[in-house]
Design an enzyme around this catalytic site. Structure first.
Site, PDB file in Angstrom:
ATOM      1  N   TRP A 131      44.973  35.690  72.240  1.00 31.39           N
ATOM      2  CA  TRP A 131      45.295  34.740  71.181  1.00 31.39           C
ATOM      3  C   TRP A 131      44.400  33.755  71.311  1.00 31.39           C
ATOM      4  O   TRP A 131      43.762  33.067  72.239  1.00 31.39           O
ATOM      5  CB  TRP A 131      46.844  33.856  71.747  1.00 31.39           C
ATOM      6  CG  TRP A 131      47.295  32.774  70.837  1.00 31.39           C
ATOM      7  CD1 TRP A 131      47.245  32.886  69.320  1.00 31.39           C
ATOM      8  CD2 TRP A 131      47.647  31.732  71.342  1.00 31.39           C
ATOM      9  NE1 TRP A 131      47.960  31.765  69.120  1.00 31.39           N
ATOM     10  CE2 TRP A 131      48.149  30.908  70.175  1.00 31.39           C
ATOM     11  CE3 TRP A 131      48.206  31.155  72.644  1.00 31.39           C
ATOM     12  CZ2 TRP A 131      48.904  29.717  70.195  1.00 31.39           C
ATOM     13  CZ3 TRP A 131      48.585  29.973  72.605  1.00 31.39           C
ATOM     14  CH2 TRP A 131      49.137  29.155  71.527  1.00 31.39           C
ATOM     15  N   ASP A 212      51.571  34.506  80.416  1.00 26.59           N
ATOM     16  CA  ASP A 212      52.026  33.789  78.826  1.00 26.59           C
ATOM     17  C   ASP A 212      53.072  34.759  78.400  1.00 26.59           C
ATOM     18  O   ASP A 212      52.905  35.975  78.175  1.00 26.59           O
ATOM     19  CB  ASP A 212      50.747  33.754  77.990  1.00 26.59           C
ATOM     20  CG  ASP A 212      51.345  33.102  76.787  1.00 26.59           C
ATOM     21  OD1 ASP A 212      52.655  32.718  76.503  1.00 26.59           O
ATOM     22  OD2 ASP A 212      50.358  32.914  75.903  1.00 26.59           O
ATOM     23  N   LYS A 247      60.150  32.401  69.403  1.00 30.79           N
ATOM     24  CA  LYS A 247      60.502  34.048  68.917  1.00 30.79           C
ATOM     25  C   LYS A 247      61.737  34.357  69.141  1.00 30.79           C
ATOM     26  O   LYS A 247      62.565  34.653  68.151  1.00 30.79           O
ATOM     27  CB  LYS A 247      59.475  34.884  69.177  1.00 30.79           C
ATOM     28  CG  LYS A 247      58.091  34.709  68.536  1.00 30.79           C
ATOM     29  CD  LYS A 247      57.258  33.487  68.846  1.00 30.79           C
ATOM     30  CE  LYS A 247      55.986  33.675  68.110  1.00 30.79           C
ATOM     31  NZ  LYS A 247      55.120  32.343  68.725  1.00 30.79           N
TER      32      LYS A 247
END
Length: 397
Positions: A131, A212, A247
């Site tokens: 990312w 993460d 999410k």
């Protein structure tokens, strides 16, 4: 004049793409750039369990006073249960301290600040690719960044040998950033036996793992997706986990996450927590309440918890269905290139293998927007846009 020398910054590669999409006048344009889940109607829904939790909060809330610096202890306990499993030794022995954070990004930054301020480490190894914001978050905190191999473009899979070889170049005391599941952008995760090997290797090299963990539940299941972290916990007494609930709870605009620091024992945990709180106090002082209350309400209520896990399962299975449909329809269109690897990937994203020229043609000729790396947000594909998408992909190959 003070600000006259400031120059305009380049647009964020993902958010800038969204702005381009908004300005595009093509009638059937498709945005598969931003990492946001959409249902088959192309909407980002509010989960039913979230609505139920909000009603409970509205009916029972008695104050809007500040939360404590790390949020509520119950929130921290529930997050630890999600990450490590209820009743796990780490939780029971109080070796973990968890603070609420503003989203997964905020959790990463708080963890980075903590490590820098305590002079624990100053270099972090990040997967190639990753990312894009990882470099900005850790660089802004003061970290030197390096990359380890992760993706094999030939096999469209994990470059496991290259990954291990890269990590062996790290020095003892360096931090290694790992995606807990549903790797962004590739969608490729290590297998359980590979997690085991990586855990042993990083322990042998005396590296500090930092996970993460943004997509728990979107790969194989809420518990199943924690296999990497739980495997590392067998070999590492100390590591960090940045959790996001954007999410899996659909709480994108609530910015709700958590940073967890695992310590060797409870005494050291208390010391770490005191310094973690100082890092937060100097940043945003106190966290917002609403998103945390939603997560806390759902996870602490057995009925809501079970219903939430079912909603996560529905989202996960819809994404997997879209993966399969994408591969099938491309083949039906006579595309010779083998895209079957897309079915082996996990989570919201797919590293499609499309190059920058093809990505640009998708945008300019067909109004299909994906990130320049070729990353597709599979969560944005629906039964209504997939035919146009496959036709566009076939048209640029």
């Amino acid at each position: 004049m003070f600000f006259d020398k400031i120059e305009a910054a380049p647009a964020d590669p993902i958010l800038g793409l969204t702005e381009e999409f908004r300005n595009d006048t093509k009638p059937n344009k498709i945005n598969l750039g931003v990492g946001v889940y959409k249902n088959d109607a192309g909407e980002t829904p509010v989960l039913k369990t979230v609505k139920k939790a909000e009603k409970i909060i509205l009916d029972t809330e008695k104050t809007k006073s500040y939360l404590s610096i790390p949020g509520t202890p119950e929130y921290g306990r529930l997050v630890q249960g999600l990450v490590f499993g209820e009743g796990d030794e780490i939780v029971v022995s109080k070796r973990a301290c968890t603070a609420q954070a503003p989203g997964g990004t905020g959790a990463l930054r708080v963890g980075a600040d903590f490590l820098i301020q305590q002079k624990i480490a100053n270099k972090i190894w990040i997967s190639n690719p990753t990312w894009v914001n990882h470099f900005k978050v850790f660089g802004a905190a003061g970290f030197e960044t390096a990359q380890y191999n992760y993706y094999n473009p030939t096999t469209h899979g994990l470059d496991f040998e290259g990954m291990k070889q890269s990590l062996r170049q790290a020095k003892a005391g360096d931090v290694v950033l790992l995606h807990g599941c549903c790797h962004n952008p590739t969608g490729i995760d290590p297998k359980p036996e590979q997690w085991e090997e990586l855990a042993k290797l990083t322990a042998e090299l005396n590296l500090l793992p930092f996970f993460d963990f943004a997509y728990q539940g979107f790969g194989n299941g809420v518990n199943e997706d924690a296999v990497g972290i739980r495997t590392f916990a067998k070999y590492h007494k100390e590591f960090l986990v940045a959790s996001s609930f954007s999410k899996n709870f659909g709480l994108y605009n609530e910015r709700i996450g958590a940073i967890t620091v695992v310590n060797a024992d409870a005494e050291q945990c208390a010391k770490s927590f005191s310094q973690l709180k100082i890092a937060i106090r100097a940043n945003y002082s106190n966290p917002p309440a609403h998103g945390a209350k939603i997560v806390e309400t759902i996870l602490s209520n057995p009925e809501l918890r079970a219903e939430w896990e079912n909603e996560v399962k529905e989202m996960r299975e819809r994404i997997k269905t879209m993966r399969n449909l994408l591969v099938t329809k491309l083949k039906e269109l006579g595309v010779n290139q083998d895209f079957s690897f897309i079915n082996e990937q996990n989570g919201m994203f797919s590293f499609s293998g499309l190059n920058k020229e093809q990505v640009n043609k998708l945008k300019t000729q067909f109004g299909v927007y994906i990130v320049g790396s070729g990353r597709i947000s599979v969560a944005g594909i629906t039964t209504h846009n997939i035919d146009a998408l496959c036709t566009a992909i076939a048209g640029v190959l």
